[in-house]
Structures are given as C-alpha cells and as structure tokens.
Motif scaffolding. Structure first.
Motif, short mmCIF file in Angstrom:
data_model
loop_
_atom_site.label_atom_id
_atom_site.label_comp_id
_atom_site.label_asym_id
_atom_site.label_seq_id
_atom_site.Cartn_x
_atom_site.Cartn_y
_atom_site.Cartn_z
N ASP A 138 -0.02 4.17 3.65
CA ASP A 138 1.28 4.75 3.98
C ASP A 138 1.18 6.26 3.89
O ASP A 138 1.30 6.84 2.81
CB ASP A 138 2.38 4.25 3.03
CG ASP A 138 3.74 4.82 3.43
OD1 ASP A 138 3.79 5.66 4.36
OD2 ASP A 138 4.76 4.44 2.82
N PRO A 139 0.97 6.93 5.04
CA PRO A 139 0.80 8.38 5.01
C PRO A 139 2.07 9.13 4.61
O PRO A 139 2.01 10.31 4.28
CB PRO A 139 0.39 8.73 6.45
CG PRO A 139 0.82 7.58 7.28
CD PRO A 139 0.85 6.36 6.39
N ASN A 140 3.20 8.46 4.64
CA ASN A 140 4.47 9.13 4.34
C ASN A 140 4.98 8.85 2.92
O ASN A 140 6.14 9.11 2.61
CB ASN A 140 5.55 8.69 5.35
CG ASN A 140 5.15 9.08 6.74
OD1 ASN A 140 5.06 10.27 7.05
ND2 ASN A 140 4.85 8.10 7.57
N TYR A 141 4.09 8.33 2.09
CA TYR A 141 4.47 8.01 0.71
C TYR A 141 5.11 9.23 0.02
O TYR A 141 4.52 10.31 -0.02
CB TYR A 141 3.21 7.58 -0.05
CG TYR A 141 3.42 7.29 -1.51
CD1 TYR A 141 4.33 6.34 -1.93
CD2 TYR A 141 2.68 7.98 -2.47
CE1 TYR A 141 4.50 6.06 -3.29
CE2 TYR A 141 2.84 7.70 -3.83
CZ TYR A 141 3.76 6.75 -4.23
OH TYR A 141 3.94 6.48 -5.56
N HIS A 142 6.34 9.05 -0.45
CA HIS A 142 7.11 10.10 -1.15
C HIS A 142 7.39 11.32 -0.28
O HIS A 142 7.62 12.42 -0.80
CB HIS A 142 6.42 10.52 -2.45
CG HIS A 142 6.59 9.50 -3.55
ND1 HIS A 142 6.15 9.68 -4.83
CD2 HIS A 142 7.20 8.28 -3.55
CE1 HIS A 142 6.46 8.62 -5.58
NE2 HIS A 142 7.09 7.75 -4.81
N GLY B 228 0.79 -1.23 0.00
CA GLY B 228 0.00 0.00 0.00
C GLY B 228 0.82 1.27 0.00
O GLY B 228 1.88 1.33 0.61
N SER B 229 0.28 2.30 -0.69
CA SER B 229 0.91 3.64 -0.63
C SER B 229 -0.07 4.61 0.02
O SER B 229 -0.57 4.28 1.10
CB SER B 229 1.39 4.06 -2.04
OG SER B 229 0.31 4.12 -2.94
N ASN B 230 -0.39 5.72 -0.64
CA ASN B 230 -1.20 6.71 0.10
C ASN B 230 -2.71 6.52 -0.05
O ASN B 230 -3.48 7.32 0.48
CB ASN B 230 -0.80 8.14 -0.29
CG ASN B 230 -0.82 8.35 -1.79
OD1 ASN B 230 -1.08 7.39 -2.54
ND2 ASN B 230 -0.55 9.55 -2.24
N GLU B 231 -3.15 5.43 -0.71
CA GLU B 231 -4.60 5.17 -0.76
C GLU B 231 -5.11 4.81 0.64
O GLU B 231 -4.37 4.28 1.45
CB GLU B 231 -4.96 4.03 -1.72
CG GLU B 231 -3.97 3.56 -2.76
CD GLU B 231 -2.76 2.85 -2.23
OE1 GLU B 231 -1.72 2.99 -2.91
OE2 GLU B 231 -2.79 2.20 -1.17
N ARG B 232 -6.39 5.08 0.84
CA ARG B 232 -6.95 4.78 2.18
C ARG B 232 -7.28 3.30 2.34
O ARG B 232 -7.76 2.67 1.41
CB ARG B 232 -8.21 5.60 2.41
CG ARG B 232 -7.88 7.02 2.67
CD ARG B 232 -9.03 7.92 2.99
NE ARG B 232 -8.54 9.29 2.87
CZ ARG B 232 -7.77 9.88 3.80
NH1 ARG B 232 -7.50 9.25 4.93
NH2 ARG B 232 -7.32 11.11 3.63
N LYS B 233 -7.04 2.82 3.53
CA LYS B 233 -7.41 1.43 3.84
C LYS B 233 -8.92 1.39 4.08
O LYS B 233 -9.45 2.23 4.82
CB LYS B 233 -6.65 1.01 5.11
CG LYS B 233 -6.87 -0.40 5.52
CD LYS B 233 -6.07 -0.74 6.78
CE LYS B 233 -4.94 -1.68 6.48
NZ LYS B 233 -4.17 -2.08 7.66
#
Ligand code: DTR
Ligand code: ZN
Ligand code: ZN
Length: 352
Positions: free
Chosen positions: A302-306, A280-285
């Motif tokens: 992942d709230p810290n994506y990039h 997972g990246s910044n999409e919501r679970k």
C-alpha cells in the motif's frame, strides 16, 4: 367553538419541566452502573447499506466533507454516527465507551470506542471482533482503516440476519488506534479486568487494513516465536478457522508477524486467544507474493499508507470482499461453537 387559552408563562414552565425530566432520564439511562464511561447514544435513522464497499463509499464521502477521521475530530464523530445508524438498522443497540488520550501534539482529548453485540447467546463465552475507526490526521484513511470498519459493519449485518447465536458476538469500532499504546482497546481490556470479566472473552479477532491496492492475504502468525510476543494458547485454532476457509476456496494465504502492530495487543497480553487478517501496508510485496496474489512484486503493498492518497481510488474491492466473506465465516462458525466437541475451535481457548 373557542378553545380555552393556557397562559404563555404556564406553557413555558411546563415545557421547561418536560425538557428537564427528559434530560434526567437520558442521563440516568445512559450511564452504566460501575461508571465505566459507557453511554448509549441517540441514533439518527439512515438508509441501510448492504456491502462493505458501500460502507467505504460512505466513509470516503464523510472524509471529503471533514478532511479526515482522526480521533476526537468532527470526521470521527460523523463516521461514528454513520456506524451507529447502520447498526441500528441491522437491529443492534450501540454504546460508546469514552476514554481520554494524549495526541501526538501532547494535547488531552476525549474520544470513544463503539460497542455492539448480538442479542441472545452465551455472555460467558464472547467472541469479540474489532477494527479501528479512527485514521491518521490529514488522510481519508480508507484502507487504514475504513476497510476493517466497513467489513465489520457488513459482517454484523449478515450475522443479525442469520438469527440466533450460541455465543455472544461483540463488535468494537476502536477509537484512537493511531495513538501510542492503542488506547481504545487497552482501555477496554483494562476495564474488563477491573470488572472481573476478562474470563468471559473466548477470542478476539482484529481487522486493520484489509483492502490494500497491491494486496496479500495475510493472517496474524500464531506460530510467531518472537520472544517479545505473547501468543496465547488457542490462537492457532483461531487462525485455522481462517485458513480452512481460504483453503476451501483455493485462496492462497501467507502469515504476517503482528507484534505490537494493532488493537490485538492488549488482548494477547492478557492471554486471550487472538487472530486477524491483514492485506499489507507500506512493506514491499515479494516476487513470491506477486506469484501467489498477483499485483506488482517489488512495489509497496500500500504505497499510500498514512498518506492523503489513502482514498477510495487506491483500494482493492475484491480483497475487501474476500476478507469480508472470511470474517463472516469465522464469526458464524465461532458464534455457534459451544466448545464441547472435539473439533471446537474454542476448546483450547481461554475458557478451558
Ligand atoms: N499499525 C497499523 C497497520 C499495520 C502495520 N502492520 C500491521 C500488521 C498487523 C496489523 C496491522 C498492521 C496502523 O497503522 O494502523
Ligand atoms: Zn495506521
Ligand atoms: Zn490501522
């Protein structure tokens, strides 16, 4: 007894000669015939690290020193030397495949992918596994994608320990995934095509972001019916190698659409079967995913994506371990899969 003295000028000439000879030998040995930009590097000795998390700690320390691991920077070079050192300790020879790429600032830089493969095994039925080593500028880039790079290093070590393989297993630590068109993997596939070697790759497995803090366990969806996407025949069988493993551990999993998201694209476009894992990246679970995997529904995976916060404090070590074990299982199984039995995962792959 007095030793005979050699005049200094003669000594200097001799030393220069030796340096020139060694340089010529290194250049000759390093350039692969065909001029595909392959070079073999000198590798500095290192203590062996024996877990994916241990590699992540090293990548974090290097990011602390260099700031980030963007392609073409000192941080990327230091991380590459670390990868090469660990592979050397595990018994692999490594090569770098160089290519040029345009950065987001429209600057041309030279960077590279690291390649290593098992000794022995069928070179006409190569199982390839890849993860990008570069990160976005200004971030330690630990989940994206030191995690995939670390998992792959540990899998390479385990595979070397297991002994002989039936099929060659080749590992790639791609350069410059974060630039347009995934230039490292695209360059590699173009080069394969030019060398008439596309047919030798039986499968490609990609690992990009496998330790997300609010993780899901997702597989690239081989049933994807997005018409823009070519899902090569044989991809479903590869996906099942992973789902069988997760099922055997009672580990829930979901699928994710992987269109145009990472280094598998160049392989899929040339009809090589692909598979991959993603946490997972910044999409919501979703709330369903929170029930399946724990963590926080409604919050980013992942709230810290990039972002600069993509560091060692913001990854999930258990997910990294699980993914590393799943990749080990797939690599081991496919390495021994001769494609001759009815149950072969490679049967419907590119080699038919
Ligand atoms: N584009 C990747 C991360 C990424 C986002 N979604 C997916 C799906 C499947 C694989 C990778 C990804 C990056 O920023 O490196
Ligand atoms: Zn990224
Ligand atoms: Zn990535």
């Amino acid at each position: 007894m007095r030793r005979r003295r050699i005049p200094r000028t003669l000594l200097a000439i001799g030393a220069l000669g030796i340096v020139a000879l060694l340089t010529a030998l290194i250049l000759l040995a390093g350039d692969r015939p065909g001029g595909s930009g392959m070079r073999t590097e000198e590798v500095a000795p290192q203590a062996q690290v024996t877990s994916a998390y241990g590699h992540l700690e090293e990548f974090q320390a290097l990011a602390d020193e260099h700031g980030d691991r963007a392609a073409g920077t000192s941080g990327h070079e230091a991380a590459a030397e670390y990868v090469e050192g660990q592979l050397a300790r595990a018994g692999y020879e490594t090569t770098r495949q160089y290519f040029t790429v345009e950065t987001w600032d429209e600057e041309e830089i030279e960077t590279f992918t690291i390649l290593a493969e098992t000794k022995g095994g069928n070179d006409d039925n190569v199982i390839m596994l890849g993860a990008h080593l570069d990160g976005v500028p200004g971030s330690p880039a630990i989940n994206d994608n030191a995690s995939g790079a670390a998992a792959l290093l540990e899998v390479a070590r385990r595979l070397a320990q297991q002994g002989s393989v039936e099929n060659t297993v080749r590992f790639a630590w791609w350069g410059a995934e974060e630039y347009r068109g995934f230039p490292g993997s695209s360059h590699y596939v173009e080069q394969l095509d030019e060398d008439d070697e596309l047919e030798t790759i039986a499968a490609y497995l990609n690992f990009d972001m496998v330790a997300s803090p609010n993780a899901v366990v997702a597989l690239y969806d081989a049933r994807d019916d997005d018409s823009r996407l070519n899902v090569p025949e044989g991809s479903m069988d590869l996906m099942e190698v992973f789902t069988d493993y997760f099922d055997s551990r009672d580990q829930p999993w979901i699928t994710t659409s992987w269109n145009y998201e990472s280094d598998q694209v160049a392989f899929a476009e040339t009809d090589i079967p692909v598979a991959g894992l993603f946490s997972g990246s910044n999409e919501r679970k979703s709330s369903r995913e929170a029930r399946l995997f724990g963590g926080e529904g409604g919050a980013p995976r992942d709230p810290n994506y990039h972002q600069p916060g993509d560091d060692l404090d913001n990854v999930d070590p258990d997910t990294l371990d699980l993914m590393t074990d799943a990749i080990t299982h797939a690599a081991t199984r496919l390495a021994q899969d001769g494609g001759t039995q009815g149950s072969s995962a490679l049967d419907s792959g590119a080699q038919d």
